[in-house]
Every structure is written in structure tokens, then in C-alpha cells.
Design an enzyme around this catalytic site. Sequence first.
Site, mmCIF file in Angstrom:
data_model
loop_
_atom_site.group_PDB
_atom_site.id
_atom_site.type_symbol
_atom_site.label_atom_id
_atom_site.label_comp_id
_atom_site.label_asym_id
_atom_site.label_seq_id
_atom_site.Cartn_x
_atom_site.Cartn_y
_atom_site.Cartn_z
ATOM 1 C CG HIS A 22 -0.196 -6.940 -5.815
ATOM 2 N ND1 HIS A 22 0.282 -6.365 -6.972
ATOM 3 C CD2 HIS A 22 0.009 -6.030 -4.831
ATOM 4 C CE1 HIS A 22 0.753 -5.153 -6.694
ATOM 5 N NE2 HIS A 22 0.612 -4.932 -5.406
ATOM 6 C CE LYS A 46 2.290 3.959 -5.747
ATOM 7 N NZ LYS A 46 1.995 2.540 -5.502
ATOM 8 N NE ARG A 97 6.808 -4.462 -1.303
ATOM 9 C CZ ARG A 97 6.930 -3.422 -2.112
ATOM 10 N NH1 ARG A 97 7.278 -3.616 -3.350
ATOM 11 N NH2 ARG A 97 6.686 -2.193 -1.683
ATOM 12 C CB SER A 135 3.440 -2.094 -9.772
ATOM 13 O OG SER A 135 2.593 -2.901 -8.998
HETATM 14 N N1 COA Z 1 3.948 -7.883 -4.033
HETATM 15 C C1 COA Z 1 4.320 -7.046 -5.014
HETATM 16 N N2 COA Z 1 4.307 -5.726 -4.914
HETATM 17 C C2 COA Z 1 3.892 -5.234 -3.757
HETATM 18 C C3 COA Z 1 3.484 -6.037 -2.696
HETATM 19 C C4 COA Z 1 3.535 -7.420 -2.865
HETATM 20 N N3 COA Z 1 3.193 -8.255 -1.909
HETATM 21 N N4 COA Z 1 3.123 -5.252 -1.678
HETATM 22 C C5 COA Z 1 3.291 -4.008 -2.106
HETATM 23 N N5 COA Z 1 3.760 -4.003 -3.351
HETATM 24 C C6 COA Z 1 4.147 -2.842 -4.146
HETATM 25 C C7 COA Z 1 3.196 -2.481 -5.227
HETATM 26 O O1 COA Z 1 3.538 -3.153 -6.423
HETATM 27 C C8 COA Z 1 3.389 -0.995 -5.328
HETATM 28 O O2 COA Z 1 4.518 -0.736 -6.125
HETATM 29 P P1 COA Z 1 4.714 0.664 -6.871
HETATM 30 O O3 COA Z 1 4.828 1.707 -5.788
HETATM 31 O O4 COA Z 1 5.933 0.466 -7.647
HETATM 32 O O5 COA Z 1 3.492 0.891 -7.719
HETATM 33 C C9 COA Z 1 3.701 -0.593 -3.886
HETATM 34 O O6 COA Z 1 4.192 -1.753 -3.285
HETATM 35 C C10 COA Z 1 2.534 -0.169 -3.067
HETATM 36 O O7 COA Z 1 1.406 -0.192 -3.851
HETATM 37 P P2 COA Z 1 -0.028 -0.666 -3.418
HETATM 38 O O8 COA Z 1 0.012 -1.863 -2.569
HETATM 39 O O9 COA Z 1 -0.813 -0.752 -4.654
HETATM 40 O O10 COA Z 1 -0.455 0.499 -2.501
HETATM 41 P P3 COA Z 1 -0.524 2.020 -2.814
HETATM 42 O O11 COA Z 1 0.404 2.686 -1.894
HETATM 43 O O12 COA Z 1 -0.363 2.322 -4.246
HETATM 44 O O13 COA Z 1 -2.005 2.313 -2.471
HETATM 45 C C11 COA Z 1 -3.925 2.461 -1.123
HETATM 46 C C12 COA Z 1 -2.441 2.429 -1.157
HETATM 47 C C13 COA Z 1 -4.551 2.712 -2.517
HETATM 48 C C14 COA Z 1 -4.418 1.146 -0.635
HETATM 49 C C15 COA Z 1 -4.299 3.546 -0.149
HETATM 50 O O14 COA Z 1 -3.716 4.745 -0.637
HETATM 51 C C16 COA Z 1 -5.794 3.724 -0.044
HETATM 52 O O15 COA Z 1 -6.465 2.966 0.618
HETATM 53 N N6 COA Z 1 -6.313 4.762 -0.716
HETATM 54 C C17 COA Z 1 -7.698 5.110 -0.708
HETATM 55 C C18 COA Z 1 -7.886 6.411 0.053
HETATM 56 C C19 COA Z 1 -7.755 6.190 1.535
HETATM 57 O O16 COA Z 1 -8.447 5.402 2.146
HETATM 58 N N7 COA Z 1 -6.840 6.944 2.130
HETATM 59 C C20 COA Z 1 -6.630 6.925 3.574
HETATM 60 C C21 COA Z 1 -5.403 6.183 3.902
HETATM 61 S S1 COA Z 1 -5.085 6.460 5.611
#
Ligand code: COA
Length: 169
Positions: A22, A46, A97, A135
Site C-alpha cells: 500500500h 470484511k 496486483r 493484509s
Molecule cells: N499491496 C498490498 N496489498 C494490497 C495491495 C497492494 N498494492 N492492493 C490490494 N491489496 C490487498 C489488501 O491488503 C487487501 O487484502 P485482504 O483482502 O487480505 O485484506 C485486499 O488487497 C484489498 O483490500 P483493500 O485495498 O483494503 O480494499 P477493500 O476491498 O478492503 O476495500 C474499499 C475496498 C474500502 C475501498 C471499498 O469497499 C470502498 O470504497 N468502500 C466504501 C463504500 C463504497 O464507496 N462502496 C461503493 C463501492 S462501488
Amino acid sequence: MEVTHKKIAIYPGTFDPITNGHIDILKRSLKLFDEVILLLAVNPQKVATFSAKERMAMLNDVAKQLDSSRVRVDASTGLTVEYAKSHHAIAIVRGLRAVPDFNYEHEIFAGNQFIDPSIEMVFFMANHQHDFISSSMIKQLAKQGVDVSTLVPPLVLTYLEKVKTTSNK
Ligand code: COA
């Protein structure tokens, strides 16, 4: 006189916890934007290991280590696009990724565009060193005693230690 506006981007995520992957995306987004808001957002699918308070502490520490005048930390329980609009951001940053990320992000992109097409999404390809990190994987490795110090910042390592100790009890 020409008025120049700061280019603000939002980098949202669950950040449970934030990883070096990140941070790499964050650093690269600072090359394009004047200010980046690291936004603790809610993915309803989650259940987080770390509390929002703990995750915010980790994000704040990262901001402090980088460039705290250009990295802000905040949390939101609403829609990221709405947050972006109300904070005058022009874009939402995400990292990619591999192919599964593309499919997932494509869905988020479509959802966000449906809500408001004026907010752009900008995607950075994760670099080779970080494209396998997630993560969940880091938490799993740390729990099993694998050294993850090259994958997360120092403060996150101390939080992971705490989880390991608690789960071993
Ligand atoms: N390096 C390391 N890990 C990465 C990464 C990177 N470059 N890119 C993604 N990941 C991993 C994260 O570690 C995470 O791993 P995990 O699933 O084991 O926890 C996973 O990829 C994705 O997590 P993250 O990037 O935190 O996204 P998310 O899917 O948890 O969250 C939100 C997405 C929170 C941004 C999205 O749901 C959101 O905007 N929510 C708010 C409500 C909203 O607007 N909803 C409408 C959406 S259309």
C-alpha cells in the site's frame, strides 16, 4: 490572476493492516497529486482484525514517516465517492496486483462511476516486490512466526506481534 487548485486524491482501503505494498502505491500517487488522503473505508464484506483506532494509528504513523504535509489520514463509513466530492478530491487511487484485482476493481469502478462519473479512478500496477502481498497473508504469516519485517512498516510489526501473542494464549 490564475487560481491554482491543489490536486487531491483519495486512497481508500480497509488497511487491516497497511502494508509496504500500500505504501508503495501511496508514494507513487504523491508523484501525481499534491495531496493524498489515506482513507480508512468500510468494506461491508470484511471483519477486521484490528480496530479502527488501531488501523488509524498505523496509518497516521505512515503519514508521519512520509510527508505529513501532503498525506492526510481520515476515516469514513459512507461512500468513498461522496467523501471524495466533499473533500474536493479529483480522483480515487487503487493498486492492482494481478488479474483477480482487475475484476474486483472493475466492479468498484463501475459502482463509483454510477454514483458520480466526475470522480476519476487512477490505478497503479503493484510493483514486482509487492504484487503477492495481501493484509490477510501477512497476518497469517506473522501468526505462524514468519519474519514479515520486509513487508510492513515497523509500527505494524509491533501490532502483528500483539495479535500473535493474544492468539497463542
Ligand atoms: N499491496 C498490498 N496489498 C494490497 C495491495 C497492494 N498494492 N492492493 C490490494 N491489496 C490487498 C489488501 O491488503 C487487501 O487484502 P485482504 O483482502 O487480505 O485484506 C485486499 O488487497 C484489498 O483490500 P483493500 O485495498 O483494503 O480494499 P477493500 O476491498 O478492503 O476495500 C474499499 C475496498 C474500502 C475501498 C471499498 O469497499 C470502498 O470504497 N468502500 C466504501 C463504500 C463504497 O464507496 N462502496 C461503493 C463501492 S462501488
